[in-house]
Design a protein around this motif. Structure first.
Motif, PDB file in Angstrom:
ATOM      1  N   GLU A 163       6.797  18.435  -3.197  1.00  0.00           N
ATOM      2  CA  GLU A 163       7.255  18.027  -4.521  1.00  0.00           C
ATOM      3  C   GLU A 163       7.140  16.519  -4.715  1.00  0.00           C
ATOM      4  OE1 GLU A 163      11.214  19.427  -4.985  1.00  0.00           O
ATOM      5  OE2 GLU A 163      10.660  21.559  -5.027  1.00  0.00           O
ATOM      6  N   GLN A 164       7.351  15.756  -3.667  1.00  0.00           N
ATOM      7  CA  GLN A 164       7.265  14.297  -3.754  1.00  0.00           C
ATOM      8  C   GLN A 164       5.829  13.788  -3.687  1.00  0.00           C
ATOM      9  OE1 GLN A 164       9.589  12.303  -4.544  1.00  0.00           O
ATOM     10  NE2 GLN A 164      11.423  13.554  -4.281  1.00  0.00           N
ATOM     11  N   GLY A 165       4.879  14.688  -3.413  1.00  0.00           N
ATOM     12  CA  GLY A 165       3.483  14.284  -3.376  1.00  0.00           C
ATOM     13  C   GLY A 165       2.953  13.963  -1.994  1.00  0.00           C
ATOM     14  N   LEU A 210       7.124   8.722  -2.465  1.00  0.00           N
ATOM     15  CA  LEU A 210       5.987   8.071  -1.813  1.00  0.00           C
ATOM     16  C   LEU A 210       6.244   6.583  -1.613  1.00  0.00           C
ATOM     17  CD1 LEU A 210       3.008   9.748  -3.722  1.00  0.00           C
ATOM     18  CD2 LEU A 210       3.823  10.282  -1.429  1.00  0.00           C
ATOM     19  N   ARG A 211       6.709   5.907  -2.647  1.00  0.00           N
ATOM     20  CA  ARG A 211       6.945   4.468  -2.536  1.00  0.00           C
ATOM     21  C   ARG A 211       8.069   4.164  -1.558  1.00  0.00           C
ATOM     22  NH1 ARG A 211       5.597  -0.088  -4.862  1.00  0.00           N
ATOM     23  NH2 ARG A 211       4.193   1.014  -6.277  1.00  0.00           N
ATOM     24  N   GLU A 212       9.156   4.928  -1.635  1.00  0.00           N
ATOM     25  CA  GLU A 212      10.288   4.691  -0.743  1.00  0.00           C
ATOM     26  C   GLU A 212       9.902   4.944   0.711  1.00  0.00           C
ATOM     27  OE1 GLU A 212      14.887   6.313  -0.040  1.00  0.00           O
ATOM     28  OE2 GLU A 212      13.608   7.167  -1.617  1.00  0.00           O
ATOM     29  N   GLY A 213       9.172   6.016   0.953  1.00  0.00           N
ATOM     30  CA  GLY A 213       8.758   6.310   2.322  1.00  0.00           C
ATOM     31  C   GLY A 213       7.829   5.259   2.890  1.00  0.00           C
ATOM     32  N   ASN A 214       6.913   4.750   2.066  1.00  0.00           N
ATOM     33  CA  ASN A 214       6.008   3.704   2.539  1.00  0.00           C
ATOM     34  C   ASN A 214       6.736   2.378   2.769  1.00  0.00           C
ATOM     35  OD1 ASN A 214       2.797   4.311   2.411  1.00  0.00           O
ATOM     36  ND2 ASN A 214       3.899   5.657   1.003  1.00  0.00           N
ATOM     37  N   VAL A 269       0.849  -1.198   0.000  1.00  0.00           N
ATOM     38  CA  VAL A 269       0.000   0.000   0.000  1.00  0.00           C
ATOM     39  C   VAL A 269       0.881   1.243   0.000  1.00  0.00           C
ATOM     40  CG1 VAL A 269      -1.770   1.277   1.238  1.00  0.00           C
ATOM     41  CG2 VAL A 269      -1.831  -1.213   1.215  1.00  0.00           C
ATOM     42  N   VAL A 270       0.595   2.174  -0.906  1.00  0.00           N
ATOM     43  CA  VAL A 270       1.335   3.442  -0.987  1.00  0.00           C
ATOM     44  C   VAL A 270       0.380   4.565  -0.608  1.00  0.00           C
ATOM     45  CG1 VAL A 270       2.622   5.023  -2.464  1.00  0.00           C
ATOM     46  CG2 VAL A 270       2.874   2.560  -2.767  1.00  0.00           C
ATOM     47  N   LEU A 271       0.554   5.096   0.593  1.00  0.00           N
ATOM     48  CA  LEU A 271      -0.285   6.183   1.089  1.00  0.00           C
ATOM     49  C   LEU A 271       0.430   7.522   0.896  1.00  0.00           C
ATOM     50  CD1 LEU A 271      -1.511   4.526   4.406  1.00  0.00           C
ATOM     51  CD2 LEU A 271      -2.762   4.720   2.269  1.00  0.00           C
ATOM     52  N   HIS A 272      -0.345   8.566   0.642  1.00  0.00           N
ATOM     53  CA  HIS A 272       0.222   9.892   0.385  1.00  0.00           C
ATOM     54  C   HIS A 272       0.345  10.729   1.651  1.00  0.00           C
ATOM     55  CE1 HIS A 272      -0.581   9.982  -4.182  1.00  0.00           C
ATOM     56  NE2 HIS A 272      -0.709   8.743  -3.747  1.00  0.00           N
TER      57      HIS A 272
END
Length: 508
Positions: free
Chosen positions: A490-492, A352-356, A326-329
């Protein structure tokens, strides 16, 4: 003298007049044809479609009129890559008028095979309309692992249900139907009570939904294990079954409450209802397949504990991968920590993907051992009044105060009475900056003095050193907080103070 004309002369004169009229009419028609504009050629796509239609109806095509037929091309239509031509039959009496009931559609493609029709039918149930453009890229891995999890869950349900029925006495002649019914009703009633009690967690389902989702799946496995245990000790059926149902209903509340925010993260546009419906269909289909396979396996009487353990491992692994995909913003506490830590070390905010992916999903929200406390009580943050008075001037222009309590080994971010959402975010960022300073300096201190003690503690932070580090952290926050926010945007990332779950205490 009057000369009477002969019949042959009269006939010759009439013939010459008709000839002259015929020549004039021919010249007029030629002039009109020469001055008329040339007919526009149909577009390539329309021309190709028209040729396909002409081949389908078995006639040639000239412009919009079919050669050797009174059919006329009206328009072309395309749906999901399949095309149709709408035609009508000319009445013939007047241009632009068509025979009544002659308007019809002609398909330009060959009929689908049964296999293709079946796949189209399945896709209409398991993927949202407009897939894959209508959802985010993380939708496919999430639904894959979700289907696999439901498959293992359905398979386990057969074995746990059989154990429950055996232990309650369904397969024994000594059990009465009334006793069986009462035990079953008590079991279900206990589960409903547990569901109501856990619903008070409320807001935690929004800001720690990944952590609660994996917790719910672990609780579901615990409940299934308790149900399985009833076959070993059937005389303890009621307490074990009640406990299992309470645990499983708590897990059900967790799954239901976290489902909508997850589906919302996948939706692109206003199609959340479609994404939810198709996602639930996939889960139910996988559950049915798992149940069917498990019924066939159970007829061979496999080792109960070993089979259950194998299915449980598959269920937990699938659940973990499902949640990780799951990729949450939004930035909750865990993802906020990942973002700030990366920014302080590299100057960049993770995607977003890296942070999740870096978010720890086993940091359960009910655990209190966290290095940063946001919105604490004053008595928890300060050991004495002198510590507060020493750093209070540093935060006169802020709506918060950040400090470190050596005795509790935690950073505290206290919020003032008129703190706004951005002030809460800034307080959380400042707390991470101070923690980073303390950790960096204490690593250097411990490496030079006592390498065996890597963690910072009260001897490493004196009052003077603490004031100096807090002052430096204020300077860094003043210079970098705006840059951090712009990089995150910027990263969303979407930042919200409510997702950080601050405490309710405020300084007046």
């Amino acid at each position: 003298m009057k000369i009477k004309s002969s019949p042959s002369q009269t006939l010759s004169s009439a013939s010459s007049q008709e000839a002259r009229l015929l020549v004039r009419e021919t010249l007029r028609i030629s002039a009109n044809l020469a001055s008329a504009p040339a007919p526009a050629a149909p577009p390539p796509v329309a021309a190709e479609a028209s040729r396909e239609l002409a081949a389908a109806v078995g006639v040639g095509l000239a412009g919009e009129q079919f050669v050797g037929s009174s059919l006329r091309l009206i328009c072309c239509e395309e749906i999901d890559g399949r095309r149709w031509q709408y035609v009508a039959e000319d009445e013939g009496s007047a241009p632009g008028r068509f025979r009544k009931g002659s308007f019809r559609a002609v398909g330009l493609q060959s009929p689908q095979s049964p296999a293709d029709e079946f796949m189209s039918f399945v896709r209409s149930y398991v993927v949202p309309d407009g897939f894959p453009d209508s959802v985010t890229p993380s939708y496919v891995p999430y639904m894959t692992w979700r289907a696999l999890k439901h498959f293992f869950g359905g398979a386990m349900g057969v074995f746990t249900t059989r154990s429950l029925l055996n232990s309650v006495g369904i397969s024994k002649n000594t059990a009465t139907s009334g006793a069986v019914a009462i035990n079953w009703i008590l079991k279900d009633g206990a589960g409903r009570v547990g569901k109501m009690l856990f619903a008070r967690q409320g807001k935690k389902f929004d800001y720690d939904l990944k952590q609660l989702r994996i917790s719910g799946d672990l609780l579901m496995e615990l409940g299934a294990g308790l149900e399985l245990a009833t076959s070993t000790v059937p005389h303890l059926f009621l307490p074990l079954a009640c406990a299992a149902n309470v645990v499983k209903n708590v897990a059900a509340v967790t799954s239901t409450s976290t489902r909508t925010p997850i589906y919302k993260a996948f939706a692109r546009g206003e199609n959340i209802g479609d994404v939810t419906a198709k996602g639930e269909c996939v889960g139910n289909l996988a559950d049915l397949l798992g149940t069917g396979l498990s019924i066939m396996i159970s007829k061979r009487n496999p080792p109960l504990v070993r089979t259950f353990a194998l299915l449980s491992c598959g269920y937990i692994f699938s659940s973990y991968q499902e949640v990780k995909s799951v990729v949450l913003h939004t930035l909750n506490r865990a993802r906020f920590s990942v973002a700030v830590d990366s920014f302080l070390k590299t100057g960049q905010v993770p995607s977003l993907r890296e942070g999740n992916m870096k978010e720890s999903i086993f940091t359960f929200p009910w655990l209190k051992e966290r290095p940063i406390v946001l919105g604490p009580r004053f008595k928890d943050a300060f050991q004495d009044a002198g510590a507060y008075l020493a750093i209070a001037p540093l935060f006169e222009q802020e709506k918060y105060i950040v400090t470190y309590n050596p005795s509790k080994d935690k950073v505290f971010a206290l919020l003032k009475e008129k703190a706004k959402p951005d002030d809460v975010l800034k307080a959380a960022y400042h707390a991470h900056v101070l923690l980073h300073f303390l950790h960096s300096s204490n690593k250097g201190w411990s490496s030079s003095e006592t390498p065996q003690e890597p963690s910072y503690s009260s001897p490493a932070v004196s009052a003077a050193n603490l004031e100096d580090r807090i002052a430096k952290s204020c300077e860094m926050v003043l210079a970098s907080y705006g840059h951090f926010k712009s990089k995150a945007a910027e990263q969303g990332w979407v930042m919200s103070e409510s997702l950080l779950n601050p405490g309710r205490a405020r300084l007046c």
